[in-house]
Design a protein around this motif. Structure first.
Motif, PDB file in Angstrom:
ATOM      1  N   ALA A 205       0.830  -1.204   0.000  1.00 49.39           N
ATOM      2  CA  ALA A 205       0.000   0.000   0.000  1.00 49.39           C
ATOM      3  C   ALA A 205       0.865   1.255   0.000  1.00 49.39           C
ATOM      4  N   ALA A 206       2.005   1.205   0.687  1.00 52.46           N
ATOM      5  CA  ALA A 206       2.910   2.354   0.687  1.00 52.46           C
ATOM      6  C   ALA A 206       3.445   2.628  -0.717  1.00 52.46           C
ATOM      7  N   ASP A 207       3.758   1.563  -1.448  1.00 49.97           N
ATOM      8  CA  ASP A 207       4.185   1.733  -2.844  1.00 49.97           C
ATOM      9  C   ASP A 207       3.057   2.336  -3.682  1.00 49.97           C
ATOM     10  N   GLU A 208       1.834   1.877  -3.412  1.00 52.95           N
ATOM     11  CA  GLU A 208       0.671   2.431  -4.129  1.00 52.95           C
ATOM     12  C   GLU A 208       0.534   3.926  -3.852  1.00 52.95           C
ATOM     13  N   LEU A 209       0.807   4.320  -2.608  1.00 54.51           N
ATOM     14  CA  LEU A 209       0.763   5.729  -2.235  1.00 54.51           C
ATOM     15  C   LEU A 209       1.806   6.532  -3.004  1.00 54.51           C
ATOM     16  N   LEU A 210       3.020   6.004  -3.108  1.00 60.45           N
ATOM     17  CA  LEU A 210       4.086   6.705  -3.832  1.00 60.45           C
ATOM     18  C   LEU A 210       3.733   6.869  -5.307  1.00 60.45           C
ATOM     19  N   VAL A 211       3.132   5.848  -5.889  1.00 64.24           N
ATOM     20  CA  VAL A 211       2.743   5.924  -7.302  1.00 64.24           C
ATOM     21  C   VAL A 211       1.677   7.004  -7.503  1.00 64.24           C
ATOM     22  N   GLU A 212       0.727   7.074  -6.589  1.00 68.36           N
ATOM     23  CA  GLU A 212      -0.327   8.090  -6.697  1.00 68.36           C
ATOM     24  C   GLU A 212       0.246   9.496  -6.522  1.00 68.36           C
ATOM     25  N   LEU A 213       1.166   9.657  -5.579  1.00 68.03           N
ATOM     26  CA  LEU A 213       1.771  10.967  -5.381  1.00 68.03           C
ATOM     27  C   LEU A 213       2.597  11.381  -6.595  1.00 68.03           C
ATOM     28  N   ALA A 214       3.274  10.415  -7.211  1.00 65.31           N
ATOM     29  CA  ALA A 214       4.026  10.713  -8.426  1.00 65.31           C
ATOM     30  C   ALA A 214       3.098  11.231  -9.516  1.00 65.31           C
ATOM     31  N   SER A 215       1.931  10.598  -9.645  1.00 70.82           N
ATOM     32  CA  SER A 215       0.958  11.028 -10.641  1.00 70.82           C
ATOM     33  C   SER A 215       0.439  12.431 -10.341  1.00 70.82           C
ATOM     34  N   ARG A 216       0.165  12.710  -9.076  1.00 69.60           N
ATOM     35  CA  ARG A 216      -0.317  14.044  -8.711  1.00 69.60           C
ATOM     36  C   ARG A 216       0.743  15.112  -8.994  1.00 69.60           C
ATOM     37  N   LEU A 217       1.990  14.777  -8.711  1.00 70.24           N
ATOM     38  CA  LEU A 217       3.069  15.718  -8.983  1.00 70.24           C
ATOM     39  C   LEU A 217       3.137  16.058 -10.469  1.00 70.24           C
ATOM     40  N   ARG A 218       3.046  15.036 -11.307  1.00 74.56           N
ATOM     41  CA  ARG A 218       3.116  15.270 -12.756  1.00 74.56           C
ATOM     42  C   ARG A 218       1.974  16.159 -13.206  1.00 74.56           C
ATOM     43  N   ASN A 219       0.805  15.984 -12.598  1.00 78.73           N
ATOM     44  CA  ASN A 219      -0.353  16.774 -12.990  1.00 78.73           C
ATOM     45  C   ASN A 219      -0.277  18.219 -12.518  1.00 78.73           C
ATOM     46  N   CYS A 220       0.651  18.504 -11.622  1.00 81.94           N
ATOM     47  CA  CYS A 220       0.790  19.861 -11.085  1.00 81.94           C
ATOM     48  C   CYS A 220       1.727  20.737 -11.905  1.00 81.94           C
ATOM     49  N   VAL A 221       2.479  20.137 -12.828  1.00 84.11           N
ATOM     50  CA  VAL A 221       3.465  20.910 -13.571  1.00 84.11           C
ATOM     51  C   VAL A 221       3.228  20.770 -15.071  1.00 84.11           C
ATOM     52  N   ARG A 222       3.964  21.544 -15.840  1.00 85.14           N
ATOM     53  CA  ARG A 222       3.809  21.517 -17.287  1.00 85.14           C
ATOM     54  C   ARG A 222       4.559  20.327 -17.873  1.00 85.14           C
ATOM     55  N   PRO A 223       4.213  19.954 -19.118  1.00 85.87           N
ATOM     56  CA  PRO A 223       4.852  18.765 -19.715  1.00 85.87           C
ATOM     57  C   PRO A 223       6.365  18.845 -19.798  1.00 85.87           C
ATOM     58  N   HIS A 224       6.930  20.056 -20.004  1.00 86.37           N
ATOM     59  CA  HIS A 224       8.381  20.124 -20.166  1.00 86.37           C
ATOM     60  C   HIS A 224       9.126  20.258 -18.827  1.00 86.37           C
TER      61      HIS A 224
ATOM     62  N   ALA B 234      -4.484  16.363  -0.550  1.00 82.02           N
ATOM     63  CA  ALA B 234      -5.851  15.872  -0.744  1.00 82.02           C
ATOM     64  C   ALA B 234      -5.911  14.392  -0.365  1.00 82.02           C
ATOM     65  N   PRO B 235      -6.962  13.945   0.305  1.00 84.80           N
ATOM     66  CA  PRO B 235      -7.022  12.556   0.795  1.00 84.80           C
ATOM     67  C   PRO B 235      -7.128  11.550  -0.348  1.00 84.80           C
ATOM     68  N   LEU B 236      -6.645  10.361  -0.102  1.00 88.96           N
ATOM     69  CA  LEU B 236      -6.767   9.273  -1.063  1.00 88.96           C
ATOM     70  C   LEU B 236      -6.886   7.963  -0.312  1.00 88.96           C
ATOM     71  N   ARG B 237      -7.431   6.967  -0.996  1.00 87.40           N
ATOM     72  CA  ARG B 237      -7.618   5.659  -0.381  1.00 87.40           C
ATOM     73  C   ARG B 237      -6.569   4.696  -0.910  1.00 87.40           C
ATOM     74  N   VAL B 238      -5.789   4.130  -0.017  1.00 91.37           N
ATOM     75  CA  VAL B 238      -4.794   3.122  -0.391  1.00 91.37           C
ATOM     76  C   VAL B 238      -4.878   1.975   0.601  1.00 91.37           C
ATOM     77  N   GLY B 239      -4.823   0.768   0.090  1.00 90.44           N
ATOM     78  CA  GLY B 239      -4.857  -0.401   0.948  1.00 90.44           C
ATOM     79  C   GLY B 239      -6.069  -0.459   1.845  1.00 90.44           C
ATOM     80  N   GLY B 240      -7.200   0.097   1.383  1.00 91.09           N
ATOM     81  CA  GLY B 240      -8.412   0.071   2.185  1.00 91.09           C
ATOM     82  C   GLY B 240      -8.488   1.149   3.236  1.00 91.09           C
ATOM     83  N   SER B 241      -7.482   2.027   3.314  1.00 90.26           N
ATOM     84  CA  SER B 241      -7.477   3.100   4.317  1.00 90.26           C
ATOM     85  C   SER B 241      -7.483   4.456   3.621  1.00 90.26           C
ATOM     86  N   MET B 242      -8.122   5.438   4.258  1.00 91.59           N
ATOM     87  CA  MET B 242      -8.122   6.803   3.759  1.00 91.59           C
ATOM     88  C   MET B 242      -6.975   7.552   4.437  1.00 91.59           C
TER      89      MET B 242
END
Length: 625
Positions: A247-266, A300-308
């Motif tokens: 679940a911790a790995d799942e959290l890191l993957v989600e945070l990586a995705s959020r980071l990418r969405n916060c910045v421009r493509p370049h 922002a909250p997210l659900r990983v491994g059945g926990s919020m």
């Protein structure tokens, strides 16, 4: 021959010498190799040898290694192109030789010794061999056996930043090694996979430390603005223990995705290892706004491994300047700012200041001191006026929580994150609202158009009776709900963990007004604003700071103001510090203005002086128009 003298021969050899281990990583190099390729020793130790070859030469060279594995007595030569740290190519001649493991050691495979000469025209340009190699990450490294990089506090750079930013086995994925003959053949067959794996984090697919360094070096060679953010998850070890590794790995993957969405493509988002990430912004006009957007998006909250969970991050921001052109120094500054952010109570971001390198930021001693402050009534409220240019008066006061501790005020960005993590935010929020209503009530009685604004945390909405409590406090203090404004950041409106919209609708039905704080730093479309229970939007101070002289061409101000007003919303600009900023926004029809130009937040006992200061400043701006 004595071992010491043999070592001297290797160190002073005019040819570049490398030892490549069975996994393809460099386990030894001499100073000539540093000079030839422009990398420091720390950058190359543990890195994959392929980074020293031009892409067009790698497949052929791996074929040579495969042949070497089949004919152990051969010492084949290879002529091709190498690649320096600055990206330029150079013609090289490489002689290869197998080096068996020392007798009596475990058979970990056969290493290969490489002797490399630059052929005609290949002499290094300038001094690439020192600690100021083209890849700025080299300054985080030191020669093997010496003290690793430390920050001003005397500890290793946050999260072992040295190891994260230096290519090595832990951060470099390689396909196979040089053991026997099959592995070199696999090297040649899967060269694309090798390249991708050596520059990407295997969990998140983000660039890793070496690739981040390459892009940082390239960015610093251009005249454009360069900003970097270093960020670290708060209390990740605890989350790892509670959630489990998967679940911790799942959290890191989600945070990586959020980071990418916060910045421009370049822009570049990289994972340096563990729970540490880095962001490289190029040609960015407002890095502070990006940092704020990232902080809100990640919280922002997210659900990983059945926990919020609601992950907080500590971030440090550093920007290129005339005095700071070196990548390693920029990283050191960002690391110092991140350390200061952690000391300031976590879940915040700070821009680098020089004193961060020599002094530790004040630290709130966990939640125990804050809990005592709540119990003893030490949380007070200060008020900042909001002026209306249209009617030439103060129309609102915004309430700010303050904690006076040991004779000084603790900044909100130090104790409010602690309050949110400890669960004290509800008690503090209720106390601020209650005090604000009671202290400001005599002024509110003067005109039904007057109001008081209070900031609300998203965590407060997770309590289903929040709206009922707000209305109860207004009733108990004798304040008309129509004179109360609640300010929320954009992320709160879309908090899936609480019934935000339902409670906001309940509050608005009773007359309470709702404002979106930090407008412009998120991704809400104007159409989306129309769907929200809103009465007011506040233009973020980071945009106001872009107005320097008042002659700037910033069409987005008129767009934001006109579009919001067309939706029936009032518009307030916060963070105004100069008459030029006030005039600029007044000329574009902004409904209300707020900032230090008019008055700093002050206790309720100073309201009269605060209003006089605000109106005097407004008169001066009006006279200059």
């Amino acid at each position: 021959m004595e071992a010491g003298f043999a070592q001297q021969l290797l160190e002073y050899s005019p040819d570049a010498l490398l030892l490549v281990g069975p996994d393809g990583s460099i386990s030894f190099l001499n100073p000539a190799a540093e000079r030839l390729f422009g990398y420091s020793r720390a950058q190359l130790m543990g890195a994959d040898h392929s980074m020293l070859l031009a892409e067009a030469s790698r497949e052929e060279f791996h074929g040579v290694l495969a042949a070497l594995g089949k004919a152990t007595s051969a010492r084949p030569q290879f002529t091709g192109s190498g690649r320096r740290a600055d990206g330029t190519e150079l013609p090289v001649e490489i002689t290869c030789s197998l080096v068996p493991a020392p007798a009596g050691t475990a058979d970990a495979g056969t290493s290969v010794a490489l002797s490399i000469r630059g052929t005609a025209g290949a002499s290094p340009a300038g001094n690439h061999g020192g600690n100021h190699g083209a890849n700025p990450g080299g300054n985080h490294g030191v020669n093997p056996g010496t003290n690793p990089g430390v920050n001003s506090a005397g500890r290793p750079l946050n999260g072992d930043l040295l190891r994260r930013l230096t290519p090595g086995p832990a951060g470099t994925a390689v396909s196979g090694g040089l053991k026997g003959s099959a592995a070199p053949a696999a090297f040649a067959e899967h060269d694309d996979e090798l390249k991708a794996g050596s520059l990407r984090d295997p969990l998140t697919a983000l660039p890793n430390g070496p690739l981040f360094n390459e892009r940082l070096a390239a960015a610093l060679r251009r005249p454009d603005p360069v900003d970097i953010l270093l960020l670290n998850l708060d209390d990740f070890r605890h989350l790892n223990d509670v959630l489990g590794r998967s679940a911790a790995d799942e959290l890191l993957v989600e945070l990586a995705s959020r980071l990418r969405n916060c910045v421009r493509p370049h822009d570049t988002v990289a994972r340096l290892g563990g729970d540490e990430f880095a962001v490289l912004l190029t040609e960015c006009l407002n890095a502070d706004a990006v940092a704020k957007r990232i902080a809100e998006a990640l919280y922002a909250p997210l659900r990983v491994g059945g926990s919020m969970v609601r992950p907080g991050v500590s971030m440090g921001l550093a920007s290129k300047s005339a005095q700071t052109l070196d990548g390693a120094e920029l990283l050191r500054q960002a690391d110092a700012a991140m350390t200061a952010a952690k000391a300031a109570g976590k879940n915040t971001w700070l821009r680098f200041r020089p004193e961060m390198l020599s002094t530790a930021a004040p630290k709130v001693d966990g939640d125990s001191g804050l809990r005592r402050a709540v119990e003893l009534g030490q949380i007070s409220v200060h008020y900042q006026p909001v002026v209306s240019p249209g009617i030439g008066s103060v129309v609102q006061f915004e309430a700010f929580a303050r904690w006076e501790r040991h004779g000084r005020l603790v900044p909100p960005n130090q104790f409010l994150p602690v309050a949110e993590q400890s669960g004290l935010i509800r008690e503090i929020g209720d106390e601020v609202l209650r005090r604000a209503c009671a202290e400001i009530r005599p002024w509110l009685a003067g005109d039904p158009a007057y109001s008081v604004a209070v900031n609300v945390s998203g965590l407060q909405f997770q309590h289903r009776d929040f709206a009922t409590d707000v209305l109860a406090i207004a009733a108990s203090t004798g304040v008309d709900p129509r004179q109360l404004t609640l300010e929320l950041t954009e992320s709160v409106f879309f908090d899936a963990a609480s019934d935000v919209l339902g409670q906001l609708q309940q509050l608005r039905a009773a007359g309470v007004r709702i404002a979106m704080d930090d407008f412009g730093t998120g991704y809400s479309t104007l159409g989306r604003l129309q769907e929200l229970p809103l009465d007011n939007v506040k233009i973020d101070r980071s945009f106001v700071a872009m107005i320097k002289t008042g002659q700037e061409q910033l069409p987005f101000f008129a767009t934001m103001i006109n579009a919001a007003q067309a939706l029936g919303l009032k518009v307030t600009a916060e963070g105004i510090e100069t008459p030029a900023q006030a005039k600029y926004l007044m000329d574009r029809g902004c409904d209300s203005l707020q900032g230090y130009l008019f008055a700093k937040p002050a206790p309720a006992s100073h309201l009269a002086g605060t209003m006089e200061s605000a109106l005097t400043a407004l008169d001066r701006v009006d006279a200059a128009r």
